[in-house]
Design a protein around this motif. Structure first.
Motif, short mmCIF file in Angstrom:
data_model
loop_
_atom_site.label_atom_id
_atom_site.label_comp_id
_atom_site.label_asym_id
_atom_site.label_seq_id
_atom_site.Cartn_x
_atom_site.Cartn_y
_atom_site.Cartn_z
N ASN A 1 0.93 -1.14 -0.15
CA ASN A 1 0.06 0.07 -0.03
C ASN A 1 1.02 1.40 0.13
O ASN A 1 1.83 1.35 0.83
CB ASN A 1 -0.88 -0.03 1.52
N PRO A 2 0.68 2.27 -0.84
CA PRO A 2 1.38 3.28 -0.97
C PRO A 2 1.32 4.36 0.21
O PRO A 2 2.47 4.91 0.74
CB PRO A 2 1.06 4.23 -2.15
N ARG A 3 0.35 4.17 0.90
CA ARG A 3 0.24 4.76 2.29
C ARG A 3 1.08 4.37 3.29
O ARG A 3 1.75 5.02 4.06
CB ARG A 3 -1.36 4.78 2.76
N SER B 1 -0.71 -26.16 6.80
CA SER B 1 -1.56 -25.07 7.01
C SER B 1 -0.88 -23.85 6.29
O SER B 1 0.05 -23.44 6.88
CB SER B 1 -2.08 -24.95 8.51
N LEU B 2 -1.63 -23.12 5.54
CA LEU B 2 -1.07 -21.76 4.73
C LEU B 2 -1.07 -20.89 6.01
O LEU B 2 -0.49 -19.79 5.78
CB LEU B 2 -2.00 -21.32 3.73
N ALA B 3 -1.88 -20.90 7.27
CA ALA B 3 -1.85 -19.76 7.92
C ALA B 3 -1.02 -19.94 9.16
O ALA B 3 -0.91 -19.36 9.98
CB ALA B 3 -3.24 -19.80 8.63
N GLN B 4 -0.32 -21.06 9.28
CA GLN B 4 0.51 -21.71 10.51
C GLN B 4 1.64 -20.48 10.63
O GLN B 4 2.49 -20.09 9.53
CB GLN B 4 1.33 -23.15 10.21
N LYS B 5 1.82 -19.73 11.87
CA LYS B 5 2.65 -18.80 12.01
C LYS B 5 2.63 -17.66 10.92
O LYS B 5 3.57 -16.84 10.86
CB LYS B 5 4.12 -19.63 12.13
N THR B 6 1.65 -17.36 10.42
CA THR B 6 1.46 -16.09 9.69
C THR B 6 0.06 -15.64 9.78
O THR B 6 -0.75 -16.07 10.49
CB THR B 6 1.98 -16.53 8.42
N LEU B 7 -0.38 -14.92 8.60
CA LEU B 7 -1.97 -14.62 8.57
C LEU B 7 -2.85 -15.37 7.90
O LEU B 7 -2.32 -16.35 6.80
CB LEU B 7 -1.95 -13.00 8.27
N CYS B 8 -4.15 -15.28 7.97
CA CYS B 8 -4.97 -16.22 7.26
C CYS B 8 -4.80 -15.69 5.61
O CYS B 8 -4.81 -14.53 5.31
CB CYS B 8 -6.52 -15.89 7.70
N PRO B 9 -4.89 -16.75 4.89
CA PRO B 9 -4.85 -16.48 3.33
C PRO B 9 -5.89 -15.44 2.76
O PRO B 9 -5.67 -14.55 1.74
CB PRO B 9 -4.77 -17.77 2.62
N ASP B 10 -6.95 -15.22 3.35
CA ASP B 10 -8.25 -14.53 2.89
C ASP B 10 -8.16 -13.02 3.24
O ASP B 10 -9.05 -12.25 3.15
CB ASP B 10 -9.40 -15.20 3.14
N SER B 11 -7.07 -12.92 4.30
CA SER B 11 -6.70 -11.47 4.60
C SER B 11 -6.67 -10.68 3.51
O SER B 11 -6.25 -11.12 2.11
CB SER B 11 -5.42 -11.36 5.59
N LYS B 12 -6.80 -9.26 3.64
CA LYS B 12 -6.64 -8.41 2.23
C LYS B 12 -5.65 -7.36 2.53
O LYS B 12 -5.48 -6.79 3.59
CB LYS B 12 -8.09 -7.42 2.54
N THR B 13 -4.77 -7.41 1.52
CA THR B 13 -3.73 -6.24 1.25
C THR B 13 -4.13 -5.49 0.22
O THR B 13 -5.29 -5.70 -0.83
CB THR B 13 -2.24 -7.13 1.01
N TYR B 14 -3.46 -4.51 0.03
CA TYR B 14 -3.68 -3.65 -1.16
C TYR B 14 -3.52 -3.96 -2.78
O TYR B 14 -4.65 -3.56 -3.59
CB TYR B 14 -2.70 -2.30 -1.11
N LEU B 15 -2.84 -4.97 -2.62
CA LEU B 15 -2.81 -5.78 -3.92
C LEU B 15 -3.55 -6.97 -4.26
O LEU B 15 -3.79 -7.58 -5.42
CB LEU B 15 -1.33 -6.10 -4.27
N GLY B 16 -4.31 -7.32 -3.14
CA GLY B 16 -5.39 -8.46 -3.20
C GLY B 16 -5.17 -9.40 -2.07
O GLY B 16 -4.53 -9.05 -0.97
N ASP B 17 -5.72 -10.46 -2.04
CA ASP B 17 -5.81 -11.61 -0.92
C ASP B 17 -4.42 -11.82 -0.49
O ASP B 17 -3.37 -12.05 -1.59
CB ASP B 17 -6.60 -12.81 -1.47
N HIS B 18 -4.07 -12.16 0.57
CA HIS B 18 -2.83 -12.56 1.16
C HIS B 18 -2.48 -13.77 0.64
O HIS B 18 -1.34 -14.06 0.48
CB HIS B 18 -3.07 -12.56 2.82
N TYR B 19 -3.48 -14.55 0.29
CA TYR B 19 -3.03 -15.99 -0.42
C TYR B 19 -2.01 -15.71 -1.44
O TYR B 19 -1.20 -16.42 -1.90
CB TYR B 19 -4.60 -16.43 -0.81
N ASN B 20 -2.34 -14.47 -2.48
CA ASN B 20 -1.61 -14.18 -3.72
C ASN B 20 -0.29 -13.26 -3.23
O ASN B 20 0.71 -13.27 -4.11
CB ASN B 20 -2.63 -13.39 -4.55
N THR B 21 -0.45 -12.61 -2.31
CA THR B 21 0.71 -11.72 -1.91
C THR B 21 1.59 -12.07 -0.73
O THR B 21 2.50 -11.42 -0.40
CB THR B 21 0.09 -10.11 -1.46
#
Length: 555
Positions: A177-179, A236-256
């Protein structure tokens, strides 16, 4: 995505979907392949000269007094040493953009004193910010909240909340996110007025979270639980990190997710240049394709074990192929207590990592090269002085990597591709085309079996030509020595070593001329002021090409 390499040779890609774009880089040489690859993804950055000096770190100094004792004994033994790192124990309660005014009282003055002695300082910053300080007391959180810079939950509105080093619960900046870049830049610039840093070490930026996903846990959906997950921690894709369906400026955390460290590296690089007015030093734990353009990397939290010493050679070689040549491993090991012999052999090997840093974990015994007594210090000093004497050669290799995009450290196979015997060798390596390092990688060993490809090789210590060509030889490696060889046909620039690069850069230069069988040699030297921004692009440098022929006797 699973990628499997088979001995056929074949690559097998298995994926549950998405678009696969394949780029083929045809070489024909291994060096050409890396050059073509970095032309596509971005050339490696040009490091500051001081960052090629030896670096010292540990998580767990605990106080400025302990750190001062460490620095004093390094000075007592006159061990070359350019950079001091400050891990999270310098912070107040592990809060970014603070320092502990009790245990590290006087830290700003101490860092300025190190700089007066020609040394440089690197501070660590983590990518999570506590949200639970008293209102009005912790500006990084409040400014971030105001600017809306966090990774959000799947609703795209509420910040994802997890747990990490700071007290209470934490939120996670979204560097796509540029901000967030504005927020980070502002805080790093302000922090420079508190602690006079020369570089920033960005850690835990996978991003690391001490839970499986954020509160209240990950929803059971196809993004969080896809039909197939690779063989990863807990499957688990969420182990020791954030849920893949979290949202980043560029899209789902799954992709970023894999872009988190990458997206933090460039803004950190830019703000370090802005803050210091000099070439940036950024060290990132998480990297992705193209990270080498703005940062270096270390091989993560290794262990004080012989197998980790050996594996580090493979990691150094790999990251040079990835376009991240500024690479090293924690010398003597991060986890567990090291031993005298392991640490000594690791200091010898680590003296030839492009990024040479001894680093250690909280609760483990001290392992700086001055802590083991006079004999250990003498050997470490002697090996590091070899490194420092060859820094003009190493710096020239980094110049060539920055401009042409190749490797700095490379395998024997890289240079002698047609020799099948070199293809399986991952226990020795080369600086550029001309300098071979053959470390001791096993306990209680006083010799090394070295493969000498088809070339004239000279023993670095005796300068005598070796009798071996396209052959294995067992060479002597007492505790005091790491076997080193120079390849005939090359000229290596060198400079008298000193305790810091600030001093060594003022010393006389020399050339090592190693002739091939035709009595010829060539090489080059790149030189500039060592830390100004864009000297190459502004053509503010000196570049010499040397040739020597026995026939003419002239250089």
């Amino acid at each position: 995505l699973d990628v499997t390499l088979s001995p056929n040779p074949a690559l097998t890609f298995r994926t549950i979907g998405g678009i696969l774009d394949f780029y083929l880089f045809l070489g024909p040489t291994p060096e050409n392949v890396v050059q073509q690859y970095t032309e596509a993804i971005g050339r490696p950055h040009m490091p500051a000269y001081w960052s090629l000096g030896f670096q010292l770190s540990r998580w767990g100094y605990g106080s400025l007094d302990v750190l001062k004792e460490t620095v004093d004994r390094m000075e007592h033994y006159d061990i070359p040493y350019d950079v001091q790192h400050f891990d999270i124990d310098y912070m107040e309660r592990r809060l970014d953009f603070t320092y502990d005014k009790v245990n590290f009282a006087g830290l700003p003055e101490f860092m300025k004193d190190l700089k007066k002695k020609g040394k440089h300082n690197v501070v660590i910053l983590d990518p999570f910010i506590t949200k639970d300080e008293e209102p009005g007391t912790y500006r990084p959180y409040e400014l971030g909240q105001e600017m809306g810079v966090w990774v959000n939950n799947s609703d795209g509105l509420t910040p994802a909340v997890g747990q990490a080093w700071p007290p209470g619960d934490s939120v996670f900046p979204d560097y796509t996110n540029p901000r967030t870049v504005e927020w980070w830049t502002q805080l790093c610039l302000e922090f420079k007025d508190v602690l006079d840093y020369d570089g920033i070490w960005i850690d835990m930026n996978e991003p690391s979270n001490f839970m499986r996903g954020q509160y209240p846990g990950c929803a059971d959906n196809e993004i969080n639980n896809p039909p197939y997950t690779p063989s990863i921690s807990d499957r688990s894709l969420a182990q020791k990190t954030l849920c893949p369906d979290s949202k980043t400026y560029l899209g789902d955390h799954y992709n970023t997710h894999s872009l988190f460290g990458w997206s933090q590296t460039e803004p950190t690089f830019n703000v370090v240049q802005q803050a210091t007015g000099k070439r940036a030093f950024v060290l990132s734990r998480s990297t992705f394709v193209g990270s080498g353009k703005h940062g270096g990397h270390w091989l993560g939290d290794n262990f004080s074990q012989w197998k980790d010493l050996r594996r580090s050679v493979v990691g150094i070689l790999e990251f040079n192929l990835f376009g991240i040549p500024y690479i090293g491993a924690d010398i003597c090991g991060f986890n567990y207590n090291t031993t005298y012999e392991l640490c000594l052999r690791w200091m010898q090997l680590g003296s030839f990592y492009p990024f040479s840093r001894n680093h250690n974990s909280e609760g483990n015994s001290e392992q700086d090269p001055a802590v083991f007594g006079a004999a250990f210090a003498k050997i470490s000093r002697a090996t590091l002085r070899i490194r420092y004497s060859l820094l003009p050669y190493l710096y020239t290799l980094f110049y060539e990597s920055h401009v042409h995009g190749g490797t700095v450290v490379r395998s024997l196979m890289h240079e002698f591709t047609s020799d099948q015997e070199t293809h399986g060798i991952d226990t020795a390596f080369l600086w550029g085309p001309a300098f071979m390092i053959a470390p001791v990688l096993e306990e209680a060993t006083r010799s090394v079996t070295v493969y000498f490809p088809e070339a004239q090789w000279f023993d670095y210590y005796t300068v005598l030509p070796s009798a071996w060509k396209k052959n294995y030889a067992t060479v002597s490696a007492p505790l005091s020595k790491i076997p080193l060889y120079i390849r005939g046909g090359y000229i290596l620039p060198q400079q008298a070593p000193a305790t810091t690069t600030t001093e060594s850069r003022l010393n006389p230069f020399g050339l090592i001329i190693a002739l091939d069988e035709q009595g010829q040699a060539s090489g080059s030297l790149f030189w500039d002021d060592g830390d100004s921004i864009d000297t190459i692009e502004k053509e503010n440098y000196f570049l010499a090409k040397y040739t020597f022929s026995k026939v003419s006797g002239h250089i």
